[in-house]
Design a protein around this motif. Sequence first.
Motif, PDB file in Angstrom:
ATOM      1  N   MET A  15       7.114  15.853 -25.724  1.00 18.57           N
ATOM      2  CA  MET A  15       6.442  15.983 -24.589  1.00 18.57           C
ATOM      3  C   MET A  15       7.209  15.677 -23.406  1.00 18.57           C
ATOM      4  N   ARG A  16       7.390  16.553 -22.226  1.00 17.78           N
ATOM      5  CA  ARG A  16       7.881  16.354 -21.225  1.00 17.78           C
ATOM      6  C   ARG A  16       6.961  16.038 -20.070  1.00 17.78           C
ATOM      7  N   ILE A  17       7.436  14.558 -19.476  1.00 22.13           N
ATOM      8  CA  ILE A  17       6.485  14.098 -18.257  1.00 22.13           C
ATOM      9  C   ILE A  17       7.596  14.153 -17.137  1.00 22.13           C
ATOM     10  N   GLU A  18       6.902  14.772 -16.148  1.00 27.57           N
ATOM     11  CA  GLU A  18       7.807  14.309 -14.691  1.00 27.57           C
ATOM     12  C   GLU A  18       7.234  13.627 -13.898  1.00 27.57           C
ATOM     13  N   ILE A  19       7.991  12.832 -12.920  1.00 30.71           N
ATOM     14  CA  ILE A  19       7.578  11.812 -12.259  1.00 30.71           C
ATOM     15  C   ILE A  19       8.284  12.161 -10.802  1.00 30.71           C
ATOM     16  N   TRP A  20       7.256  12.602  -9.986  1.00 26.64           N
ATOM     17  CA  TRP A  20       7.624  12.857  -8.583  1.00 26.64           C
ATOM     18  C   TRP A  20       7.486  11.480  -7.688  1.00 26.64           C
ATOM     19  N   MET A  21       8.693  11.176  -7.232  1.00 32.78           N
ATOM     20  CA  MET A  21       8.492   9.830  -6.256  1.00 32.78           C
ATOM     21  C   MET A  21       9.693   9.799  -5.394  1.00 32.78           C
ATOM     22  N   ASP A  22       9.648   8.935  -4.652  1.00 27.26           N
ATOM     23  CA  ASP A  22      10.716   8.432  -3.577  1.00 27.26           C
ATOM     24  C   ASP A  22      11.285   6.998  -3.886  1.00 27.26           C
ATOM     25  N   VAL A  23      12.546   7.052  -3.968  1.00 27.18           N
ATOM     26  CA  VAL A  23      13.201   5.895  -4.444  1.00 27.18           C
ATOM     27  C   VAL A  23      12.966   4.586  -3.250  1.00 27.18           C
ATOM     28  N   VAL A  24      12.422   4.988  -2.009  1.00 27.40           N
ATOM     29  CA  VAL A  24      12.366   3.934  -1.021  1.00 27.40           C
ATOM     30  C   VAL A  24      10.740   3.648  -1.069  1.00 27.40           C
ATOM     31  N   CYS A  25      10.084   4.308  -1.949  1.00 24.42           N
ATOM     32  CA  CYS A  25       8.716   3.750  -2.127  1.00 24.42           C
ATOM     33  C   CYS A  25       8.716   2.409  -3.446  1.00 24.42           C
ATOM     34  N   PRO A  26       7.979   1.360  -2.888  1.00 16.73           N
ATOM     35  CA  PRO A  26       8.124   0.297  -3.819  1.00 16.73           C
ATOM     36  C   PRO A  26       7.125   0.531  -5.018  1.00 16.73           C
ATOM     37  N   TRP A  27       6.083   1.600  -4.945  1.00 17.95           N
ATOM     38  CA  TRP A  27       5.109   1.815  -5.882  1.00 17.95           C
ATOM     39  C   TRP A  27       5.864   2.845  -6.987  1.00 17.95           C
ATOM     40  N   ALA A  28       6.793   3.317  -6.597  1.00 16.51           N
ATOM     41  CA  ALA A  28       7.655   4.175  -7.436  1.00 16.51           C
ATOM     42  C   ALA A  28       8.426   3.202  -8.477  1.00 16.51           C
ATOM     43  N   TYR A  29       8.816   2.022  -8.063  1.00 16.92           N
ATOM     44  CA  TYR A  29       9.486   1.164  -9.074  1.00 16.92           C
ATOM     45  C   TYR A  29       8.154   0.511  -9.844  1.00 16.92           C
ATOM     46  N   ILE A  30       7.300   0.140  -9.342  1.00 16.75           N
ATOM     47  CA  ILE A  30       6.192  -0.464 -10.022  1.00 16.75           C
ATOM     48  C   ILE A  30       5.529   0.574 -11.079  1.00 16.75           C
ATOM     49  N   GLY A  31       5.506   1.979 -10.545  1.00 15.68           N
ATOM     50  CA  GLY A  31       5.201   2.831 -11.525  1.00 15.68           C
ATOM     51  C   GLY A  31       6.222   3.298 -12.675  1.00 15.68           C
ATOM     52  N   LYS A  32       7.278   3.160 -12.516  1.00 19.13           N
ATOM     53  CA  LYS A  32       8.342   3.339 -13.455  1.00 19.13           C
ATOM     54  C   LYS A  32       7.862   2.340 -14.628  1.00 19.13           C
ATOM     55  N   ARG A  33       7.960   0.902 -14.121  1.00 14.23           N
ATOM     56  CA  ARG A  33       7.586  -0.074 -15.127  1.00 14.23           C
ATOM     57  C   ARG A  33       6.357   0.308 -16.029  1.00 14.23           C
ATOM     58  N   ARG A  34       5.233   0.623 -15.325  1.00 14.37           N
ATOM     59  CA  ARG A  34       4.096   0.877 -15.960  1.00 14.37           C
ATOM     60  C   ARG A  34       4.108   2.121 -16.913  1.00 14.37           C
ATOM     61  N   VAL A  35       4.710   3.124 -16.405  1.00 14.93           N
ATOM     62  CA  VAL A  35       5.037   4.337 -17.317  1.00 14.93           C
ATOM     63  C   VAL A  35       5.860   3.749 -18.768  1.00 14.93           C
ATOM     64  N   GLU A  36       6.722   2.978 -18.210  1.00 15.26           N
ATOM     65  CA  GLU A  36       7.449   2.538 -19.543  1.00 15.26           C
ATOM     66  C   GLU A  36       6.570   1.794 -20.688  1.00 15.26           C
ATOM     67  N   ARG A  37       5.522   0.949 -20.047  1.00 13.29           N
ATOM     68  CA  ARG A  37       4.826   0.213 -20.927  1.00 13.29           C
ATOM     69  C   ARG A  37       3.761   1.067 -21.608  1.00 13.29           C
ATOM     70  N   ALA A  38       3.097   2.186 -20.750  1.00 14.37           N
ATOM     71  CA  ALA A  38       2.252   2.920 -21.502  1.00 14.37           C
ATOM     72  C   ALA A  38       2.814   3.691 -22.560  1.00 14.37           C
ATOM     73  N   LEU A  39       3.993   4.223 -22.374  1.00 15.47           N
ATOM     74  CA  LEU A  39       5.032   5.072 -23.277  1.00 15.47           C
ATOM     75  C   LEU A  39       5.071   4.143 -24.517  1.00 15.47           C
ATOM     76  N   ALA A  40       5.314   2.818 -24.440  1.00 15.81           N
ATOM     77  CA  ALA A  40       5.433   2.048 -25.429  1.00 15.81           C
ATOM     78  C   ALA A  40       4.527   1.829 -26.273  1.00 15.81           C
ATOM     79  N   THR A  41       3.129   1.913 -25.616  1.00 14.57           N
ATOM     80  CA  THR A  41       1.897   1.658 -26.346  1.00 14.57           C
ATOM     81  C   THR A  41       1.335   2.922 -27.150  1.00 14.57           C
ATOM     82  N   LEU A  42       1.970   3.738 -26.658  1.00 11.69           N
ATOM     83  CA  LEU A  42       1.576   5.198 -27.285  1.00 11.69           C
ATOM     84  C   LEU A  42       2.267   5.486 -28.389  1.00 11.69           C
ATOM     85  N   GLY A  43       3.719   5.214 -28.454  1.00 11.85           N
ATOM     86  CA  GLY A  43       4.704   5.427 -29.614  1.00 11.85           C
ATOM     87  C   GLY A  43       4.770   6.839 -29.709  1.00 11.85           C
ATOM     88  N   GLU A  44       4.870   7.739 -28.840  1.00 12.97           N
ATOM     89  CA  GLU A  44       5.056   9.269 -28.812  1.00 12.97           C
ATOM     90  C   GLU A  44       6.374   9.512 -28.138  1.00 12.97           C
TER      91      GLU A  44
END
Length: 323
Positions: A1-30
Motif C-alpha cells: 500500500m502506498r500512502i502519500e503525505i502532502w505537507m509543509d515542513v514549517v507546519c507544526p501539524w505536519a510533525y504531529i501528523g507524522k507521529r499519528r500516521v506512524e501510530r496508526a500504521l503500527a496498530t494496523l500492522g499492514e
Amino acid sequence: MRIEIWMDVVCPWAYIGKRRVERALATLGEPAEVVWRPYRIDPTAPVPAEPLADALCDPAADEALRVCAPDLSPAENRLPVDRIAAKEGLGPPWGAAWRASSHDAHRLIALAEQAGVQDAVVEALLRAHFIDAVDIGDREVLARVVGDVFPEASELLTADAGEERVRELLLEGKARGIRTSPTIVAGDRALAGAQPPEVIAEFLTGSFAHVAERRPLPAEVERYRWAESLLEQRDPLGALALLRPLLAGHGDDRSVRMLAARAWYASAQLGRALAALEELVAQHPDDAYARVLLGRTLQRLGRHEEAEPHMRVGGALVPAYAS
C-alpha cells in the motif's frame, strides 16, 4: 500500500501528523510505503529567513496558520500546539524560531525519495525546525541538518537539483485538490489534517480495500486529468507545465493537443493556440469546439473576417455555440 503525505515542513501539524500516521500504521500492522509530497503554507516566506516572533505580528500570518488547521482560529492554533506535540512525544523544547522558506527543504525531500532516505530526511528537517529551532531556509544549515542521512545534500542544493520536480509536484497537488498540511492520500481518497491515530487507521483500512478493488490509471491519463483540473482552476500556465511531457511523447494525440490549445488560448499565447487549432480543424473539420475556439482566437487577433466562417460552422454543428 502506498500512502502519500502532502505537507509543509514549517507546519507544526505536519510533525504531529507524522507521529499519528506512524501510530496508526503500527496498530494496523499492514505493510505500507509512505511517500512525502510538498505543500507550501507560506510561499511568500523570505530568503533569508526572518524571526518568527516578528512575522507572527503580521496579520497575514493568520492565513498561513489557518491553512495548517482550518478548524481552529489563529489564536487557538498558536496556543495548544505545544501541548498536543508533547502528547505525541515531540519536545520539549518545542517551537519554531524562524519564518523560513521551505522550498529548498522540499527539494531535498524530493531528491531523498530517489536515494531511499526520504523519511529520515523529513524527520531531520521537522526536528531541526520545531525542536532545534534553526533556520532551515539556509542551505548550509539544511546540508548540516540532513548530512548524516543524506550526505549528498550540500552538492545537490548548490546545483539546484530537484527544482523542476518540486514545482511539478506542487502543481500536481493543486490539481488534486490538496488544500491543507498535512493531507494523507491513499489511492484516490484523501484525509485532510493531523487527525487522531484511530481516525487515520480507519481511513487507511478503508483505503486498503478500495485500492485493492480499483484499477490504477496509466500515468499519462492521470497527468492529463491533473492538467485539465488546473485549466479548470484558471491556471493555464500550470496546466501547460504538466502537459509538457505529454506534448513531447504524445504530441499527435488529439485530446492532448486540444487541451494544450485551450491552455495557450487562456494564457494569451495566441500564436501557439492558432497554429494548434488550425491543424486540428484541418484534420477534424467536424469538431465544433475546435472551430469555435479557432474563431475566438482569430477574433482576439483582430482577424474578424477569417473568424466568422469558423464561428458560423461551429454554431451550425452545435447550436449552443451560436449564442
